[in-house]
Design an enzyme around this catalytic site. Structure first.
Site, PDB file in Angstrom:
ATOM      1  N   GLY A 182       0.840  -1.193   0.000  1.00  0.00           N
ATOM      2  CA  GLY A 182       0.000   0.000   0.000  1.00  0.00           C
ATOM      3  C   GLY A 182       0.869   1.234   0.000  1.00  0.00           C
ATOM      4  O   GLY A 182       2.042   1.166   0.391  1.00  0.00           O
TER       5      GLY A 182
ATOM      6  N   ASN B 108       2.373   5.014   0.920  1.00  0.00           N
ATOM      7  CA  ASN B 108       2.826   5.594   2.168  1.00  0.00           C
ATOM      8  C   ASN B 108       1.636   6.140   2.943  1.00  0.00           C
ATOM      9  O   ASN B 108       0.834   6.884   2.385  1.00  0.00           O
ATOM     10  CB  ASN B 108       3.774   6.755   1.830  1.00  0.00           C
ATOM     11  N   GLY B 109       1.511   5.791   4.204  1.00  0.00           N
ATOM     12  CA  GLY B 109       0.402   6.306   4.996  1.00  0.00           C
ATOM     13  C   GLY B 109      -0.884   5.506   4.857  1.00  0.00           C
ATOM     14  O   GLY B 109      -1.932   5.922   5.353  1.00  0.00           O
ATOM     15  N   SER B 110      -0.826   4.335   4.204  1.00  0.00           N
ATOM     16  CA  SER B 110      -2.062   3.563   4.004  1.00  0.00           C
ATOM     17  C   SER B 110      -2.454   2.757   5.243  1.00  0.00           C
ATOM     18  O   SER B 110      -3.516   2.151   5.284  1.00  0.00           O
ATOM     19  CB  SER B 110      -1.939   2.654   2.777  1.00  0.00           C
ATOM     20  N   GLY B 111      -1.573   2.738   6.250  1.00  0.00           N
ATOM     21  CA  GLY B 111      -1.939   2.075   7.507  1.00  0.00           C
ATOM     22  C   GLY B 111      -1.182   0.794   7.805  1.00  0.00           C
ATOM     23  O   GLY B 111      -1.487   0.106   8.785  1.00  0.00           O
ATOM     24  N   LYS B 112      -0.174   0.482   7.003  1.00  0.00           N
ATOM     25  CA  LYS B 112       0.530  -0.794   7.148  1.00  0.00           C
ATOM     26  C   LYS B 112       1.265  -0.904   8.490  1.00  0.00           C
ATOM     27  O   LYS B 112       1.132  -1.896   9.191  1.00  0.00           O
ATOM     28  CB  LYS B 112       1.535  -0.982   5.995  1.00  0.00           C
ATOM     29  N   SER B 113       2.031   0.120   8.825  1.00  0.00           N
ATOM     30  CA  SER B 113       2.793   0.052  10.085  1.00  0.00           C
ATOM     31  C   SER B 113       1.868   0.102  11.294  1.00  0.00           C
ATOM     32  O   SER B 113       2.137  -0.533  12.319  1.00  0.00           O
ATOM     33  CB  SER B 113       3.810   1.199  10.173  1.00  0.00           C
TER      34      SER B 113
ATOM     35  N   GLU C  64       8.739  -3.338   6.232  1.00  0.00           N
ATOM     36  CA  GLU C  64       9.691  -2.665   5.323  1.00  0.00           C
ATOM     37  C   GLU C  64      11.129  -3.066   5.649  1.00  0.00           C
ATOM     38  O   GLU C  64      12.048  -2.256   5.544  1.00  0.00           O
ATOM     39  CB  GLU C  64       9.555  -1.132   5.399  1.00  0.00           C
TER      40      GLU C  64
HETATM   41  N1  LIG Z   1       2.524   8.161  15.678  1.00  0.00           N
HETATM   42  C1  LIG Z   1       1.596   8.699  14.890  1.00  0.00           C
HETATM   43  N2  LIG Z   1       0.851   9.748  15.290  1.00  0.00           N
HETATM   44  C2  LIG Z   1      -0.103  10.283  14.501  1.00  0.00           C
HETATM   45  N3  LIG Z   1      -0.414   9.829  13.273  1.00  0.00           N
HETATM   46  C3  LIG Z   1       0.298   8.782  12.812  1.00  0.00           C
HETATM   47  C4  LIG Z   1       1.333   8.165  13.585  1.00  0.00           C
HETATM   48  N4  LIG Z   1       1.862   7.150  12.861  1.00  0.00           N
HETATM   49  C5  LIG Z   1       1.186   7.137  11.698  1.00  0.00           C
HETATM   50  N5  LIG Z   1       0.255   8.106  11.652  1.00  0.00           N
HETATM   51  C6  LIG Z   1      -0.704   8.368  10.554  1.00  0.00           C
HETATM   52  O1  LIG Z   1      -1.481   7.188  10.369  1.00  0.00           O
HETATM   53  C7  LIG Z   1      -1.666   6.912   8.986  1.00  0.00           C
HETATM   54  C8  LIG Z   1      -1.115   5.534   8.661  1.00  0.00           C
HETATM   55  O2  LIG Z   1       0.287   5.559   8.835  1.00  0.00           O
HETATM   56  P1  LIG Z   1       1.184   4.246   8.779  1.00  0.00           P
HETATM   57  O3  LIG Z   1       0.481   3.147   9.473  1.00  0.00           O
HETATM   58  O4  LIG Z   1       2.537   4.614   9.260  1.00  0.00           O
HETATM   59  O5  LIG Z   1       1.205   3.938   7.207  1.00  0.00           O
HETATM   60  P2  LIG Z   1       2.243   3.118   6.313  1.00  0.00           P
HETATM   61  O6  LIG Z   1       3.049   2.229   7.211  1.00  0.00           O
HETATM   62  O7  LIG Z   1       1.366   2.367   5.363  1.00  0.00           O
HETATM   63  O8  LIG Z   1       3.081   4.109   5.586  1.00  0.00           O
HETATM   64  C9  LIG Z   1      -0.987   8.052   8.233  1.00  0.00           C
HETATM   65  O9  LIG Z   1      -1.956   9.000   7.915  1.00  0.00           O
HETATM   66  C10 LIG Z   1       0.008   8.569   9.228  1.00  0.00           C
HETATM   67  O10 LIG Z   1       0.265   9.937   9.004  1.00  0.00           O
HETATM   68 MG   LIG Z   2       5.136   2.029   7.401  1.00  0.00          MG
END
Ligand SMILES: Nc1ncnc2c1ncn2[C@@H]1O[C@H](COP(=O)(O)OP(=O)(O)O)[C@@H](O)[C@H]1O
Ligand SMILES: [Mg+2]
Length: 280
Positions: free
Chosen positions: A41, A43-48, A167
């Site tokens: 997905g 960047n920012g799709s919620g994976k982490s 990642e």
């Molecule tokens: N610690 C955090 N505090 C606030 N918002 C967060 C934090 N971590 C991620 N986000 C937001 O949550 C959403 C999903 O992020 P993330 O799960 O990191 O996506 P991915 O790993 O797919 O790039 C994004 O909009 C990101 O900006």
């Molecule tokens: Mg990530």
């Protein structure tokens, strides 16, 4: 073959404090025992965020997560963390030991594994990632790929049922990436390990048994690599880059050269083209 879910997400939603947007929005899917699942997905799709929820670093506001039949909550989290190993993106942030051997032993020490067994487990898990020749090496002598393989060995030494790689190859050069993927393949083939690899690299995801495509905190699509790569232009619109071999196969298709499957690795594509040519 009957598929047993080892992880279930049931209508899971999560919002970071003070944020209006849902990082995960009503996500439901199962992960099956022994499969290699890739989660892709933009960047920012919620994976982490999903990885953090699976490991209990955050808890969903809505919905339920079950791991190995255990509902994930604040009481079960320690039990669940023994079953799920995590490897993150940055190889340097994960190295805690002063040598390769120490680094792998670190987690085992924390779990109070007896010394003799510890030595054995360190050896075994470093052997599986082909790092057993470098037991006494210090981290600054290692490449990024080698450090990530040590991180994987550290996780595997704890004998988890599930390993999540968030990642884990994205900061590596092509050689390091190939080494790490090779190690994962070896581990997968030897036991009923469930692998969840989170990546924005579709080439890497292509090696998985199944792919889940995330978009804006939701599951957009789920299927085998062949099914996912057939989505084609849609993947580009979702901010993902299609592997070279898929672009090539598509261009060949336009010239009337039809191939056996939608997704072929570069090697498979070459083999198929040789055979194709000899039929003409
Ligand atoms: N610690 C955090 N505090 C606030 N918002 C967060 C934090 N971590 C991620 N986000 C937001 O949550 C959403 C999903 O992020 P993330 O799960 O990191 O996506 P991915 O790993 O797919 O790039 C994004 O909009 C990101 O900006
Ligand atoms: Mg990530």
């Amino acid at each position: 073959m009957k598929k047993n879910p080892i992880v279930s997400l049931d209508h899971v939603s999560f919002q970071y404090e003070g944020h209006e947007q849902y990082a995960l929005n009503n996500v439901t899917f199962d992960i099956y025992e022994g499969e290699w699942l890739a989660i892709v997905g933009h960047n920012g799709s919620g994976k982490s965020t999903m990885a953090k929820l699976l490991n209990g670093l955050q808890f969903p506001q809505q919905g339920e997560i079950t791991v190995c039949g255990i509902p994930l909550n604040e009481t079960s989290i320690w039990d669940i963390r023994r079953r799920i190993g995590m490897v993150f993106q940055n190889p340097d942030n994960q190295f805690v030991g002063t040598t390769v051997e120490d680094d792998v032993a670190f987690g085992l020490e924390n779990y109070g594994v007896p010394r003799e067994e510890m030595v054995q487990r360190v050896q075994d898990s470093l052997h599986k990632v082909k790092m057993d020749q470098l037991l006494h090496q210090e981290p600054h002598h290692l490449s990024g790929g080698q450090k990530q393989r040590v991180a994987i060995a550290g996780v595997m030494a704890l004998r988890p049922s599930i390993i999540i790689l968030d990642e884990a190859t994205s900061m590596l050069d092509p050689r390091g990436r190939a080494e790490v993927l090779d190690s994962i393949r070896t581990l997968k083939s030897e036991k009923s390990l469930t692998v969840i690899s989170i990546t924005h690299d579709l080439e890497e995801a292509a090696k998985a048994d199944r792919i889940i495509v995330m978009n804006k905190g939701k599951v957009f699509q789920e299927g085998t690599p062949d099914v996912i790569f057939a989505m084609d232009e849609q993947l580009i619109q979702l901010g993902l880059d299609i592997p070279f071999s898929v672009k090539m196969a598509k261009a060949l298709g336009k010239q009337g050269i039809k191939l056996s499957k939608y997704y072929l690795s570069e090697e498979e594509l070459v083999t198929e083209l040789w055979t194709y040519r000899s039929h003409m």
